[in-house]
Design a protein around this motif. Structure first.
Motif, PDB file in Angstrom:
ATOM      1  N   PHE A 106      43.021  47.393  48.636  1.00 16.86           N
ATOM      2  CA  PHE A 106      42.771  48.506  49.494  1.00 16.86           C
ATOM      3  C   PHE A 106      42.507  49.708  48.727  1.00 16.86           C
ATOM      4  N   GLU A 107      42.992  49.800  47.459  1.00 13.87           N
ATOM      5  CA  GLU A 107      42.657  50.982  46.673  1.00 13.87           C
ATOM      6  C   GLU A 107      42.560  50.512  45.142  1.00 13.87           C
ATOM      7  N   GLY A 108      41.768  51.104  44.550  1.00 14.55           N
ATOM      8  CA  GLY A 108      41.620  50.993  43.072  1.00 14.55           C
ATOM      9  C   GLY A 108      40.677  49.785  42.700  1.00 14.55           C
ATOM     10  N   ARG A 109      40.734  49.634  41.221  1.00  8.46           N
ATOM     11  CA  ARG A 109      40.005  48.739  40.811  1.00  8.46           C
ATOM     12  C   ARG A 109      40.701  48.032  39.416  1.00  8.46           C
ATOM     13  N   GLY A 110      40.378  46.936  39.260  1.00 18.71           N
ATOM     14  CA  GLY A 110      40.901  46.111  37.991  1.00 18.71           C
ATOM     15  C   GLY A 110      40.544  44.686  37.724  1.00 18.71           C
ATOM     16  N   THR A 111      41.121  44.072  36.887  1.00 21.96           N
ATOM     17  CA  THR A 111      40.799  42.544  36.588  1.00 21.96           C
ATOM     18  C   THR A 111      41.800  41.802  36.776  1.00 21.96           C
ATOM     19  N   THR A 112      41.690  40.557  37.012  1.00 25.21           N
ATOM     20  CA  THR A 112      42.519  39.535  36.914  1.00 25.21           C
ATOM     21  C   THR A 112      42.465  38.476  36.126  1.00 25.21           C
ATOM     22  N   THR A 124      38.352  35.886  33.463  1.00 19.36           N
ATOM     23  CA  THR A 124      38.668  37.105  33.898  1.00 19.36           C
ATOM     24  C   THR A 124      37.583  37.673  34.814  1.00 19.36           C
ATOM     25  N   PHE A 125      37.923  38.110  36.066  1.00 23.31           N
ATOM     26  CA  PHE A 125      36.907  38.627  36.819  1.00 23.31           C
ATOM     27  C   PHE A 125      37.590  40.114  37.204  1.00 23.31           C
ATOM     28  N   GLU A 126      36.454  40.898  37.586  1.00 21.73           N
ATOM     29  CA  GLU A 126      36.601  42.267  38.172  1.00 21.73           C
ATOM     30  C   GLU A 126      36.719  42.192  39.543  1.00 21.73           C
ATOM     31  N   GLN A 128      37.487  45.542  43.026  1.00 23.55           N
ATOM     32  CA  GLN A 128      37.646  47.087  43.259  1.00 23.55           C
ATOM     33  C   GLN A 128      37.886  46.978  44.979  1.00 23.55           C
ATOM     34  N   ALA A 129      38.083  48.192  45.493  1.00 23.50           N
ATOM     35  CA  ALA A 129      38.617  48.230  46.704  1.00 23.50           C
ATOM     36  C   ALA A 129      37.745  47.584  47.629  1.00 23.50           C
ATOM     37  N   GLY A 130      38.120  46.752  48.439  1.00 25.18           N
ATOM     38  CA  GLY A 130      37.383  45.953  49.653  1.00 25.18           C
ATOM     39  C   GLY A 130      37.337  44.379  49.159  1.00 25.18           C
ATOM     40  N   SER A 131      37.589  44.031  47.851  1.00 22.05           N
ATOM     41  CA  SER A 131      37.454  42.788  47.243  1.00 22.05           C
ATOM     42  C   SER A 131      38.729  41.937  47.738  1.00 22.05           C
ATOM     43  N   LEU A 132      38.172  40.602  48.016  1.00 24.40           N
ATOM     44  CA  LEU A 132      38.966  39.531  48.305  1.00 24.40           C
ATOM     45  C   LEU A 132      39.030  38.363  47.445  1.00 24.40           C
ATOM     46  N   PHE A 133      40.081  38.138  46.856  1.00 26.71           N
ATOM     47  CA  PHE A 133      39.878  36.794  46.003  1.00 26.71           C
ATOM     48  C   PHE A 133      41.288  35.866  46.218  1.00 26.71           C
ATOM     49  N   ALA A 134      41.319  34.689  45.631  1.00 25.55           N
ATOM     50  CA  ALA A 134      42.380  33.709  45.688  1.00 25.55           C
ATOM     51  C   ALA A 134      42.773  33.608  44.260  1.00 25.55           C
ATOM     52  N   ILE A 135      44.135  33.120  44.085  1.00 26.66           N
ATOM     53  CA  ILE A 135      44.607  32.543  42.852  1.00 26.66           C
ATOM     54  C   ILE A 135      44.563  30.891  43.105  1.00 26.66           C
ATOM     55  N   PRO A 136      43.944  30.196  42.033  1.00 25.06           N
ATOM     56  CA  PRO A 136      44.497  28.819  42.109  1.00 25.06           C
ATOM     57  C   PRO A 136      45.702  28.424  42.167  1.00 25.06           C
ATOM     58  N   VAL A 137      46.007  27.299  42.928  1.00 28.53           N
ATOM     59  CA  VAL A 137      47.395  26.981  42.828  1.00 28.53           C
ATOM     60  C   VAL A 137      48.167  26.501  41.560  1.00 28.53           C
ATOM     61  N   ASN A 138      49.185  26.859  41.122  1.00 23.95           N
ATOM     62  CA  ASN A 138      49.766  26.869  39.864  1.00 23.95           C
ATOM     63  C   ASN A 138      48.953  27.175  38.409  1.00 23.95           C
ATOM     64  N   THR A 139      48.355  28.187  38.767  1.00 21.69           N
ATOM     65  CA  THR A 139      47.582  28.522  37.255  1.00 21.69           C
ATOM     66  C   THR A 139      48.449  29.793  37.059  1.00 21.69           C
ATOM     67  N   ARG A 142      47.735  37.094  36.030  1.00 19.60           N
ATOM     68  CA  ARG A 142      48.157  38.412  36.034  1.00 19.60           C
ATOM     69  C   ARG A 142      47.272  39.541  36.565  1.00 19.60           C
ATOM     70  N   ILE A 143      47.700  40.678  37.105  1.00 17.84           N
ATOM     71  CA  ILE A 143      46.615  41.651  37.734  1.00 17.84           C
ATOM     72  C   ILE A 143      46.920  42.591  36.564  1.00 17.84           C
ATOM     73  N   ILE A 144      45.734  43.385  36.186  1.00 17.48           N
ATOM     74  CA  ILE A 144      45.545  44.334  35.242  1.00 17.48           C
ATOM     75  C   ILE A 144      45.028  45.712  36.185  1.00 17.48           C
ATOM     76  N   ASN A 145      45.558  46.946  35.918  1.00 17.45           N
ATOM     77  CA  ASN A 145      44.887  47.863  36.384  1.00 17.45           C
ATOM     78  C   ASN A 145      44.802  48.895  35.237  1.00 17.45           C
ATOM     79  N   ALA A 146      43.432  48.847  34.892  1.00 22.07           N
ATOM     80  CA  ALA A 146      43.211  49.720  33.689  1.00 22.07           C
ATOM     81  C   ALA A 146      42.476  50.921  34.099  1.00 22.07           C
ATOM     82  N   SER A 147      42.672  51.318  35.417  1.00 28.65           N
ATOM     83  CA  SER A 147      41.996  52.581  35.850  1.00 28.65           C
ATOM     84  C   SER A 147      42.954  53.670  35.793  1.00 28.65           C
ATOM     85  N   SER A 148      42.718  55.034  35.986  1.00 30.65           N
ATOM     86  CA  SER A 148      43.548  56.427  36.124  1.00 30.65           C
ATOM     87  C   SER A 148      44.147  56.388  37.358  1.00 30.65           C
TER      88      SER A 148
END
Length: 345
Positions: A106-112, A124-126, A128-139, A142-148
Motif C-alpha cells: 500500500f505504501e513505500g518501496r523496497g526489496t525482497t 532480489t527484486f524491487e 513499490q506502492a501498488g506491487s503484488l508479489f508471492a513468496i515461493p513455498v518454504n524458501t 526477508r523484506i527490506i525497507n531502504a527508503s526514508s
C-alpha cells in the motif's frame, strides 16, 4: 497442548433417560488461533475496515516492525491475513514456512530477498506502492525497507488450514523440504513477465502467470463483463501456488449484481483503487431485503484504497453487492486463500 491432551475421563450415562456429554459447548480455539495469540498482536475481526492504515498495530517480535492479524468474519480456517508496517531503513527477520504467502504494497518501496535453504544464491527484486508479489513455498525470505518512509503491506496466507492439519510450528517453520516444482531457482523467476493472457482451467476467465506485478493498482485489466457492463478482471497465478485470488474493477457509478457463493467461508475484497461500499445480507432476508421488510439484516462496509470487506460474513450463502462511488474506477484485490468450492451465481 491440544484439547485432546487436556481431555478428562468419559462419564457414561447411568440410564436410558440420561444423555452423554453436554447440551451446549464452545467451539475450541484452532491451532492458528493459538499461534496468533502467542504473537501478542491485535487481532482485527468483523465485516471489514475502511483503511488498513488506521487499525491498531503492535511491535511484532517475530517479524520486526508493527503488525496486526486480520481475521474477518467467515475466513477462519481458510485464509490468514495481516497488516504489516516496517519503519524506514529497516528489514524483517528471515523466515521460511510451508504455507503460501502473497503480499500487496500500500505504501513505500523496497526489496525482497529469496533463497533456498543451503544455497548462497539470493534472488532480489524491487517493489513499490501498488506491487503484488508471492513468496515461493518454504524458501527463506526477508523484506527490506531502504527508503526514508514507512512501508505498509497486507499479507495473505494459507497458514490456517496447515496449522489445523499439522499443529506443529516446528514442521511449519523449520522443514527443509525443497519444493522444486514451485521454485526452480531460475534467473528470471521474479522478473515481471509480459506474457499473453491464458484462460484459467476452471472458468475460462483471464489469467496471468507471473510472480511479480509491479503496479497492480493501475495496470490494464482485460474485459470480463460478468459482474457488470464494462467489468474487468484477471487472476494472478503466482509462484505455482494454490492461493486463490483475482483482481476486478468496476466503472465509477456502477455496481456488481447481487450474488451469493455457497461457501464455506468468505473471501476478502481489498480496495486498491477508488472508493465504494459493499452490502451483504443472509438469504433468509430474500433477494430484495428492503422490499420484503428485512432491511435491518443488511450489513454495509464503506472503504477507500486500503480498506477491505468480506463477501460471506455468515460463512455460507450470503448475498452481497459491491458499489463503485468514487471519481475513478473501483479496483478490488480478492484474497480467497484455499479454494473451498465454486460460487453459485
Amino acid at each position: 497442548m491440544s484439547e485432546v491432551d487436556e481431555a478428562k475421563a468419559f462419564i457414561e450415562p447411568t440410564g436410558e433417560k440420561e444423555r452423554a456429554g453436554v447440551g451446549s459447548w464452545k467451539v475450541p480455539r484452532t491451532p492458528y488461533d493459538r499461534f496468533m495469540e502467542e504473537q501478542e498482536l491485535p487481532i482485527y475481526r468483523g465485516l471489514g475496515m475502511s483503511d488498513i492504515r488506521e487499525i491498531p498495530k503492535s511491535p511484532w517480535k517475530r517479524m520486526g516492525g508493527l503488525g496486526s492479524f486480520i481475521q474477518l468474519d467467515g475466513t477462519d480456517g481458510k485464509l490468514g491475513m495481516y497488516a504489516w508496517e516496517l519503519p524506514p531503513r529497516s528489514e524483517s527477520t528471515v523466515e521460511r514456512h510451508i504455507y503460501e504467502e502473497v503480499y500487496y504494497v500500500f505504501e513505500g518501496r523496497g526489496t525482497t530477498e529469496v533463497w533456498r535453504e543451503g544455497s548462497n544464491r539470493r534472488h532480489t527484486f524491487e517493489w513499490q506502492a501498488g506491487s503484488l508479489f508471492a513468496i515461493p513455498v518454504n524458501t527463506n525470505h526477508r523484506i527490506i525497507n531502504a527508503s526514508s518512509g514507512p512501508v505498509v503491506l497486507v499479507g495473505g496466507t494459507t497458514a490456517p488450514p496447515l496449522f489445523s492439519l499439522f499443529d506443529n510450528e516446528g514442521f511449519i517453520f523449520d522443514s527443509d523440504f525443497a519444493f522444486t516444482d514451485r521454485f526452480d531457482d531460475s534467473d528470471d523467476y521474479f522478473r515481471p513477465k509480459d506474457t499473453p493472457l491464458v484462460a484459467d482451467p476452471m472458468r475460462q476467465r483471464a489469467m496471468r502467470v507471473t510472480n511479480l506485478i509491479p503496479d497492480m493498482a493501475t495496470c490494464e485489466l482485460p474485459l470480463d463483463n460478468q459482474r457488470s457492463p464494462g467489468y474487468r478482471r484477471v487472476i494472478p497465478q503466482m509462484a505455482h501456488g494454490r492461493f486463490s485470488m483475482f483482481v476486478g474493477e468496476h466503472h465509477s457509478g456502477r455496481y456488481s449484481m447481487a450474488h451469493h457463493p455457497p461457501g464455506p467461508g468468505s473471501v476478502v475484497l481489498i480496495c486498491i483503487k477508488g472508493s465504494g461500499y459493499t452490502v451483504a445480507w443472509p438469504q433468509t432476508a430474500t433477494i430484495r431485503p428492503w422490499e420484503s421488510g428485512n432491511g435491518e439484516s443488511v450489513m454495509r462496509q464503506d472503504y477507500r484504497a486500503g480498506g477491505m470487506v468480506v463477501n460471506n460474513p455468515g460463512g455460507t450463502g450470503w448475498f452481497h453487492m459491491h458499489h463503485s462511488t468514487g471519481k475513478e474506477p473501483l479496483r478490488l484485490l480478492v484474497f480467497g486463500g484455499i479454494p473451498q468450492g465454486v460460487g453459485i451465481q
